[in-house]
Motif scaffolding. Sequence first.
Motif, mmCIF file in Angstrom:
data_model
loop_
_atom_site.group_PDB
_atom_site.id
_atom_site.type_symbol
_atom_site.label_atom_id
_atom_site.label_comp_id
_atom_site.label_asym_id
_atom_site.label_seq_id
_atom_site.Cartn_x
_atom_site.Cartn_y
_atom_site.Cartn_z
ATOM 1 N N LYS A 81 0.835 -1.209 0.000
ATOM 2 C CA LYS A 81 0.000 0.000 0.000
ATOM 3 C C LYS A 81 0.868 1.256 0.000
ATOM 4 C CE LYS A 81 -3.936 -2.048 2.468
ATOM 5 N NZ LYS A 81 -4.707 -2.028 3.729
ATOM 6 N N LEU A 82 1.928 1.214 0.808
ATOM 7 C CA LEU A 82 2.807 2.382 0.882
ATOM 8 C C LEU A 82 3.527 2.595 -0.435
ATOM 9 C CD1 LEU A 82 4.007 4.629 2.616
ATOM 10 C CD2 LEU A 82 5.707 2.997 3.453
ATOM 11 N N ALA A 83 3.961 1.488 -1.067
ATOM 12 C CA ALA A 83 4.698 1.602 -2.329
ATOM 13 C C ALA A 83 3.845 2.218 -3.436
ATOM 14 C CB ALA A 83 5.199 0.227 -2.762
ATOM 15 N N GLN A 84 2.522 2.015 -3.356
ATOM 16 C CA GLN A 84 1.629 2.551 -4.394
ATOM 17 C C GLN A 84 1.597 4.070 -4.387
ATOM 18 O OE1 GLN A 84 -2.110 0.647 -3.622
ATOM 19 N NE2 GLN A 84 -1.726 -1.000 -5.073
ATOM 20 N N VAL A 85 1.806 4.666 -3.224
ATOM 21 C CA VAL A 85 1.666 6.123 -3.123
ATOM 22 C C VAL A 85 3.001 6.833 -2.927
ATOM 23 C CG1 VAL A 85 -0.686 5.971 -2.229
ATOM 24 C CG2 VAL A 85 1.222 5.972 -0.625
ATOM 25 N N LEU A 86 4.087 6.075 -2.819
ATOM 26 C CA LEU A 86 5.390 6.727 -2.658
ATOM 27 C C LEU A 86 5.766 7.470 -3.934
ATOM 28 C CD1 LEU A 86 7.796 4.227 -0.840
ATOM 29 C CD2 LEU A 86 6.953 6.412 0.017
ATOM 30 N N PRO A 87 6.169 8.727 -3.831
ATOM 31 C CA PRO A 87 6.686 9.434 -5.014
ATOM 32 C C PRO A 87 7.942 8.745 -5.534
ATOM 33 C CG PRO A 87 6.228 10.963 -3.206
ATOM 34 C CD PRO A 87 6.138 9.583 -2.637
ATOM 35 N N SER A 88 8.246 8.942 -6.805
ATOM 36 C CA SER A 88 9.391 8.265 -7.417
ATOM 37 C C SER A 88 10.686 8.597 -6.699
ATOM 38 C CB SER A 88 9.490 8.628 -8.899
ATOM 39 O OG SER A 88 9.622 10.029 -9.058
ATOM 40 N N ARG A 89 10.824 9.833 -6.211
ATOM 41 C CA ARG A 89 12.071 10.216 -5.550
ATOM 42 C C ARG A 89 12.265 9.418 -4.257
ATOM 43 N NH1 ARG A 89 8.376 14.034 -3.940
ATOM 44 N NH2 ARG A 89 8.387 14.529 -1.695
#
Length: 320
Positions: free
Chosen positions: A106-114
Amino acid sequence: MWETSARLLHLLSLLQLKRDWTSSELAGRLEVSTRTVRADISRLRSLGYPVDARPGVAGGYRLAAGTAMPPLLLDDDEAVAVAVGLGVVATRRLGVEETSLTALAKLAQVLPSRLRRRVEAMREATSVVPGAELPLDLAALGAVATAIRGHERLRFGYTKPGGSEEARHTEPQRLVAWGPLWYLLAWDLARDDWRVFRVDRMVPHPPTGARFRPRAIPEDKVVEFVVRRVSKGAWRYRARVLVHAPAAEVAAKILAPVDIEPVDGSSCLVELGSDDPGRLALWMAQLDVDLEVVEGDELAEAFDRLARRFRRAAGDAPTT
């Protein structure tokens, strides 16, 4: 001037940052009146955030613990720390591996690319001491765990032990951690039967979106089922050993799940196997208890070779 929605998010981040805020402090940070602060606090409460108020001139607001988990706001460093921490927890045997993986997904889905790049950089810059857990593909584990939790059919490429590759279409049921490896118990739609897959050999495809109703399998039988399937397919040698120690003590020493059958209060039967009977004998010797091979000539011969080697190593040392 902040827009209402943006101001609410900023207000929430302030409340999560500090234990207590006065109305004037919040008003100054948000560049609004104390009346607007009171209105925004009411909005947050209506969204489920438990904000306590202290009356009086020196009164103020505090974010308290509630009965449900509201959304949290994390800054960049906190988000990276949580992602890395979840990845570490997922590699341990703490009983929360699957939950950690779904949270990580879930966290990986919303993490910005940076921030994704920062998380990946930390993983790539980390080495593992030989003999510790094998490196895991957390993206694959997260995809599998998310499909299990959402009851969503899962397609993936799978590399078989011989090196050939094939596509699989499954209804994923459960992840099982066994030593350094992870296994997926799933219903194989093409074969119309249960199958067990090693996750490190899987390459999940994009989500299918197709839901399924989980098939009945007793929760306490999942590990036993996976162990039996993996053992039958992987072990070249099988043996049964009478161990002169209580079953609970043996189970605590043998980290991998094997079949342990109590005989009485001071002994048990252990059924296990390996590709190499010599390695299996050495492993069993590390239990540091008396053993008797009940079935398995290869293991008995391996114990004899090991005993002769140990006697040679002891030289002329007296025996007791």
